[in-house]
Motif scaffolding. Structure first.
Motif, PDB file in Angstrom:
ATOM      1  N   GLY A 108     -32.728  38.629  10.489  1.00 58.20           N
ATOM      2  CA  GLY A 108     -33.084  37.282  10.062  1.00 58.20           C
ATOM      3  C   GLY A 108     -32.255  36.217  10.739  1.00 58.20           C
ATOM      4  N   ALA A 109     -30.944  36.484  10.926  1.00 60.57           N
ATOM      5  CA  ALA A 109     -30.070  35.500  11.564  1.00 60.57           C
ATOM      6  C   ALA A 109     -30.435  35.305  13.027  1.00 60.57           C
ATOM      7  N   VAL A 110     -30.651  36.401  13.745  1.00 67.00           N
ATOM      8  CA  VAL A 110     -31.016  36.286  15.168  1.00 67.00           C
ATOM      9  C   VAL A 110     -32.346  35.564  15.322  1.00 67.00           C
ATOM     10  N   ALA A 111     -33.337  35.954  14.521  1.00 65.77           N
ATOM     11  CA  ALA A 111     -34.639  35.298  14.605  1.00 65.77           C
ATOM     12  C   ALA A 111     -34.541  33.820  14.236  1.00 65.77           C
ATOM     13  N   GLY A 112     -33.768  33.492  13.192  1.00 58.96           N
ATOM     14  CA  GLY A 112     -33.621  32.101  12.786  1.00 58.96           C
ATOM     15  C   GLY A 112     -32.913  31.258  13.824  1.00 58.96           C
ATOM     16  N   VAL A 113     -31.856  31.810  14.449  1.00 55.95           N
ATOM     17  CA  VAL A 113     -31.122  31.057  15.472  1.00 55.95           C
ATOM     18  C   VAL A 113     -32.002  30.819  16.699  1.00 55.95           C
ATOM     19  N   VAL A 114     -32.641  31.880  17.179  1.00 60.52           N
ATOM     20  CA  VAL A 114     -33.452  31.753  18.394  1.00 60.52           C
ATOM     21  C   VAL A 114     -34.604  30.784  18.179  1.00 60.52           C
ATOM     22  N   LEU A 115     -35.368  30.983  17.124  1.00 58.52           N
ATOM     23  CA  LEU A 115     -36.516  30.115  16.886  1.00 58.52           C
ATOM     24  C   LEU A 115     -36.078  28.694  16.545  1.00 58.52           C
ATOM     25  N   GLY A 116     -34.992  28.559  15.803  1.00 50.71           N
ATOM     26  CA  GLY A 116     -34.513  27.231  15.456  1.00 50.71           C
ATOM     27  C   GLY A 116     -34.081  26.436  16.670  1.00 50.71           C
ATOM     28  N   ILE A 117     -33.344  27.071  17.581  1.00 54.78           N
ATOM     29  CA  ILE A 117     -32.893  26.366  18.779  1.00 54.78           C
ATOM     30  C   ILE A 117     -34.067  26.059  19.701  1.00 54.78           C
ATOM     31  N   VAL A 118     -34.987  27.020  19.860  1.00 62.99           N
ATOM     32  CA  VAL A 118     -36.141  26.792  20.734  1.00 62.99           C
ATOM     33  C   VAL A 118     -36.991  25.631  20.230  1.00 62.99           C
ATOM     34  N   LEU A 119     -37.325  25.637  18.945  1.00 62.63           N
ATOM     35  CA  LEU A 119     -38.136  24.554  18.399  1.00 62.63           C
ATOM     36  C   LEU A 119     -37.346  23.250  18.317  1.00 62.63           C
ATOM     37  N   GLY A 120     -36.028  23.351  18.158  1.00 63.96           N
ATOM     38  CA  GLY A 120     -35.217  22.145  18.127  1.00 63.96           C
ATOM     39  C   GLY A 120     -35.175  21.420  19.450  1.00 63.96           C
ATOM     40  N   ARG A 121     -35.355  22.156  20.556  1.00 68.59           N
ATOM     41  CA  ARG A 121     -35.331  21.538  21.879  1.00 68.59           C
ATOM     42  C   ARG A 121     -36.727  21.311  22.444  1.00 68.59           C
ATOM     43  N   ALA A 122     -37.753  21.904  21.845  1.00 69.17           N
ATOM     44  CA  ALA A 122     -39.137  21.732  22.314  1.00 69.17           C
ATOM     45  C   ALA A 122     -39.911  20.955  21.253  1.00 69.17           C
ATOM     46  N   ARG A 123     -39.953  19.654  21.427  1.00 72.04           N
ATOM     47  CA  ARG A 123     -40.551  18.800  20.401  1.00 72.04           C
ATOM     48  C   ARG A 123     -42.027  19.106  20.191  1.00 72.04           C
ATOM     49  N   PHE A 124     -42.774  19.376  21.268  1.00 72.52           N
ATOM     50  CA  PHE A 124     -44.205  19.639  21.138  1.00 72.52           C
ATOM     51  C   PHE A 124     -44.447  20.900  20.318  1.00 72.52           C
ATOM     52  N   LEU A 125     -43.713  21.967  20.648  1.00 75.67           N
ATOM     53  CA  LEU A 125     -43.856  23.210  19.883  1.00 75.67           C
ATOM     54  C   LEU A 125     -43.446  23.017  18.425  1.00 75.67           C
ATOM     55  N   ALA A 126     -42.430  22.197  18.193  1.00 76.90           N
ATOM     56  CA  ALA A 126     -41.984  21.942  16.821  1.00 76.90           C
ATOM     57  C   ALA A 126     -43.064  21.233  16.021  1.00 76.90           C
ATOM     58  N   GLU A 127     -43.745  20.281  16.638  1.00 75.34           N
ATOM     59  CA  GLU A 127     -44.814  19.566  15.935  1.00 75.34           C
ATOM     60  C   GLU A 127     -45.988  20.482  15.639  1.00 75.34           C
ATOM     61  N   ALA A 170     -32.902  30.330   5.778  1.00 71.51           N
ATOM     62  CA  ALA A 170     -31.595  29.719   5.564  1.00 71.51           C
ATOM     63  C   ALA A 170     -30.928  29.376   6.892  1.00 71.51           C
ATOM     64  N   VAL A 171     -31.117  30.238   7.910  1.00 73.21           N
ATOM     65  CA  VAL A 171     -30.493  30.024   9.216  1.00 73.21           C
ATOM     66  C   VAL A 171     -31.356  29.118  10.091  1.00 73.21           C
ATOM     67  N   PHE A 172     -32.654  29.281  10.018  1.00 70.28           N
ATOM     68  CA  PHE A 172     -33.554  28.549  10.913  1.00 70.28           C
ATOM     69  C   PHE A 172     -33.374  27.036  10.820  1.00 70.28           C
ATOM     70  N   PHE A 173     -33.386  26.501   9.603  1.00 72.52           N
ATOM     71  CA  PHE A 173     -33.342  25.049   9.455  1.00 72.52           C
ATOM     72  C   PHE A 173     -32.018  24.467   9.948  1.00 72.52           C
ATOM     73  N   ASN A 174     -30.922  25.184   9.761  1.00 76.31           N
ATOM     74  CA  ASN A 174     -29.645  24.701  10.271  1.00 76.31           C
ATOM     75  C   ASN A 174     -29.584  24.768  11.787  1.00 76.31           C
ATOM     76  N   ALA A 175     -30.092  25.865  12.369  1.00 79.49           N
ATOM     77  CA  ALA A 175     -30.117  25.977  13.825  1.00 79.49           C
ATOM     78  C   ALA A 175     -31.028  24.907  14.425  1.00 79.49           C
ATOM     79  N   PHE A 176     -32.147  24.656  13.779  1.00 82.90           N
ATOM     80  CA  PHE A 176     -33.080  23.626  14.244  1.00 82.90           C
ATOM     81  C   PHE A 176     -32.421  22.246  14.226  1.00 82.90           C
TER      82      PHE A 176
END
Length: 295
Positions: A108-127, A170-176
């Motif tokens: 869960g932590a690895v998936a949350g960090v990876v997806l959170g950072i990717v979507l945090g830097r890719a605005r289109f994908l985040a939307e 829990a991890v995703f939103f903080n990483a995002f």
């Protein structure tokens, strides 16, 4: 007054300031030790008062059958660790629950960090992903434990899945949020100097988001333990959740408290390990006011 004399005076002032500072270090260390000792003394006193009050209340005013008492809980813990439980050694139950929680926490932590950072830097994908993530977050994840039991059976997989789901959000939103809060000027300057997107992500974004990520990891392992215990409570043949569920079925309130204490100790040990890792990985970060109070 000559320049040489002024230089001598300035050097003397610097030396005196340094000596005063060095002399004040032992006093600062002593004050911190006294403060830490006072904090632990108050904590210990609070625990003692609480336990004694509970023991007296359960002995003279309330029914210990429903509320138990500290001596009964201690006897149950001693029995578990010296003679075992109805389902085998207590160490086996701890190992099963801990293994489920660690696997769920890691995935869960690895998936949350990876997806959170990717979507945090890719605005289109985040939307694009925003409504789906919000919908998934709105699902009562504890209820998913029953569904995972149907999908993956009574083995370890269903408990790992429950723990993973709890940890992920829990991890995703903080990483995002951490990826979004990166200093824009640093990123622009790195790109001007020719840094690739991968280099910017590796050298700027990830280090900047590390504090946010660790902040979520402190509570995430607790969620992993909750997921493992709830999964075992729903259906299992081993684990601390099974012990708690069995104690509930036999109206053994002391057993319920004993299981909760073991889970709490595991969570506290994990919190200490995460805090130690955080201090070592974030040595470059200047100390905050809260960190100084804790030392």
């Amino acid at each position: 007054m000559s320049g040489e004399h002024l230089s001598t005076v300035d050097n003397g002032a610097v030396v005196m300031a340094a000596e005063q500072r060095d002399a004040g270090v032992p006093d600062l260390v002593a004050r911190r030790r006294r403060r830490r000792g006072a904090v632990w003394a108050v904590r210990l006193a609070a625990v003692v008062v609480w336990l004694v009050g509970w023991q007296l209340t359960a002995t003279y005013w309330i029914d210990p059958f429903y509320y138990s008492k500290p001596t009964a809980i201690w006897s149950r813990l001693v029995g578990w660790f010296s003679h075992g439980t109805a389902f085998g050694s207590i160490w086996t139950q701890i190992a099963v629950t801990l293994q489920e929680a660690v696997f769920g926490f890691a995935i869960g932590a690895v998936a949350g960090v990876v997806l959170g950072i990717v979507l945090g830097r890719a605005r289109f994908l985040a939307e694009v992903a925003a409504p789906f993530i919000k919908a998934a977050n709105a699902v009562p994840r504890i209820v998913l434990a029953s569904l995972f039991i149907i999908w993956f059976g009574l083995g370890m997989s269903s408990k790992v899945a429950t723990a993973m789901v709890l940890v992920f959000f829990a991890v995703f939103f903080n990483a995002f949020q951490g990826a979004r809060e990166v200093d824009r000027n640093l990123v622009d300057n790195a790109r001007i100097l020719g840094a690739s997107r991968i280099a910017v992500l590796r050298t700027i974004v990830v280090p900047s988001a590390t504090s946010w990520i660790f902040a979520s990891l402190h509570s995430a392992f607790g969620f992993a333990l909750i997921g493992a215990v709830v999964g075992e409570f729903t259906g299992a043949d081993k684990g601390l959740g099974l012990l708690i569920n069995n104690a509930q079925g036999t109206f053994d309130s002391a057993g319920i408290y004993a299981g909760m204490i073991v889970v709490t100790v595991l969570a506290l040990v994990a919190e200490w390990l995460i805090s130690t890792a955080e201090k070592r990985l974030l040595r470059w970060r200047p100390p905050t006011a809260s960190a100084e109070l804790q030392t």
